[in-house]
Design an enzyme around this catalytic site. Structure first.
Site, short mmCIF file in Angstrom:
data_model
loop_
_atom_site.label_atom_id
_atom_site.label_comp_id
_atom_site.label_asym_id
_atom_site.label_seq_id
_atom_site.Cartn_x
_atom_site.Cartn_y
_atom_site.Cartn_z
N LYS A 237 -7.95 -9.10 -11.45
CA LYS A 237 -7.90 -8.06 -11.86
C LYS A 237 -8.24 -7.76 -13.29
CE LYS A 237 -3.41 -7.05 -9.58
NZ LYS A 237 -3.88 -5.55 -8.87
N ARG A 311 0.00 -7.49 1.61
CA ARG A 311 0.04 -7.12 3.14
C ARG A 311 0.37 -8.62 3.60
NH1 ARG A 311 -5.19 -3.78 3.06
NH2 ARG A 311 -4.07 -3.34 0.96
#
Length: 457
Positions: A237, A311
């Protein structure tokens, strides 16, 4: 059990507190003596939402206080009071019904909260006089503050091991059992996706399972994403995106708080709480873009982006949840920025494969002023998760990012099993009454109310 900040059971010398709406204030004012009316007019007080004023005694002490609210049933309407009023004891002098009084107590506690582990508040919160008896409202408040404390705590002190310790303490307090599968045992116990995401960290990844209730009661599975820090992995990120990633375990915080609330209120369910807890770190063992990761369900997943890791760990946890044969599965996850772009920070995105379950949760949210918004499980968008080398990819197109993330999770839910997924921000960006900046519980109160309605004690 000690009272949360902002409360006392000592009524001696407490100052009367009046709660008024803007419309109700007009009638209240007309019943006051002329000097009181003159004082209120001089202060410009008109009962506006979020306002507060004190009335003086002839010798200059505080005779009473007033707070203005818009919606007597909205806890946040009272959130300004603990710091807008002087720091003394206050006793409610306005007649409120039980539901309104519960909203006042909850909102007062939310407004009195300050995260004080590393920095002391500038002043103490005002104290509201309450009964000594334990109450559901106070349990709900403690659950909400549990979420805030967990999310606000930096990863240094809220890693996978600390979440496990909290779960252990809660399990012991309520007579639940705890199972933990950690490190390489995740591979031998067939939780390979959790292991793949967390293996690069110096803190072992783990699946934390808390189990409570009678075997004869219906099973409810609650799953929470516990990414204790998300660097993005090798798809790292940028700095501004990584700054608050201590909050990426907000789903785990919600799930643990909801489970604690279910046990505290003794709902007649067999509870299975599952938290996959990891750090998504960068190192020689980090999972890589293009790798194919196996899952507990046997679905092979190509890693399109290592920053879509939540996920991946939830896949194993949801599969395990389904093996408990639950009546319904709920999961909470700080899963996508796309949900925030679509709905902003205050509205969690609800995805659900069962209309009755979705409607029950939405109705509870509306009733309790704890809103959420249903989003579509638009299955044609599964095409965005197509992989050329595996059964599916963990990410893909930037189109409908929250929808595709939910569709990914749905692949790991047993067929025809009611399931709801809440993509929650778990954070307040700005200071608002009852909502200090930092961790925030969203959809928690309505989730409990929905469960309470379905499984009355």
């Amino acid at each position: 059990m000690s009272l949360p900040d902002g409360f006392t059971t000592t009524a001696h010398d407490a100052t009367p507190l009046y709660v008024v709406t803007r419309l109700g204030y007009v009638d209240w004012r007309t019943r006051q003596p002329a000097p009181v009316r003159a004082w209120l007019d001089a202060q410009g007080f008109d009962g506006s939402p979020g306002s507060a004023v004190t009335l003086p005694t002839p010798d200059g002490a505080i005779a009473a206080g007033l707070i203005g609210v818009e919606d007597l049933l909205d806890p946040y309407a009272y959130g300004h009071a603990p710091f807008a009023l002087p720091a003394c004891r206050w006793a409610l002098a306005t007649s409120l019904d039980d539901t309104e009084r519960a909203a006042l107590e909850l909102g007062w506690g939310l407004g009195a909260y300050r995260f004080s582990r590393y920095k002391s508040p500038l002043r103490p919160a005002s104290q509201l006089v309450v009964d000594e008896a334990a109450s559901e409202t106070r349990d709900i408040l403690r659950a909400s503050l549990r979420v805030r404390d967990m999310v606000n705590t930096p990863t240094e002190h809220m890693g996978p091991d600390q979440i496990e310790q909290l779960a252990r303490e809660i399990a012991q307090a309520h007579g639940a059992t705890l199972e933990v599968v950690a490190g390489d045992d995740l591979l031998t116990r067939n939780f390979p996706a959790i292991h793949a995401v967390g293996r690069a960290s110096h803190r072992a990844p783990r699946l934390i399972g808390l189990h409570w209730g009678k075997d004869s009661d219906p099973c409810v599975a609650i799953v929470g994403k516990g990414v204790c820090f998300d660097s993005g992995g090798l798809d790292i990120k940028p700095a501004d995106g990584m700054r608050n990633m201590k909050k990426d375990m907000g789903g785990a915080a919600h799930a643990l708080a909801l489970a604690e609330l279910v046990m505290a209120r003794k709902l007649p369910v067999r509870l299975s709480l599952l938290i996959p807890a990891v750090e998504n770190s960068i190192g020689p063992e980090a999972f890589r873009p293009g790798e194919v990761v196996s899952t507990r369900k046997g679905i092979m997943v190509e890693i399109d982006n290592t920053d879509a890791e939540g996920r991946v760990i939830l896949a194993d946890a949801l599969t395990y949840a389904g093996e408990q044969n639950p009546e319904l599965i709920l999961d909470f996850a700080t899963l996508t920025g796309a949900a925030r772009i679509a709905l902003g920070p205050d509205l969690p995105a609800l995805f659900c494969n069962d209309d009755a379950l979705a409607n029950d949760w939405l109705a509870a949210g509306e009733r309790l002023r704890d809103p959420l918004w249903r989003m579509p499980l638009w299955r044609p968008y599964l095409r965005y998760l197509t992989s050329q080398v595996a059964d599916m990819a963990n990410a893909g197109s930037k189109m409908a990012g929250a929808v595709t993330a939910a569709l990914y999770l749905e692949r790991f839910i047993p067929e025809a099993r009611p399931w709801a997924h809440l993509d929650v921000y778990a954070w307040s960006d700005t200071a608002r009454p009852g909502r200090p900046p930092g961790g925030e519980a969203l959809g928690l109160r309505s989730a409990f109310a929905m469960l309470k309605d379905r499984y009355p004690a």
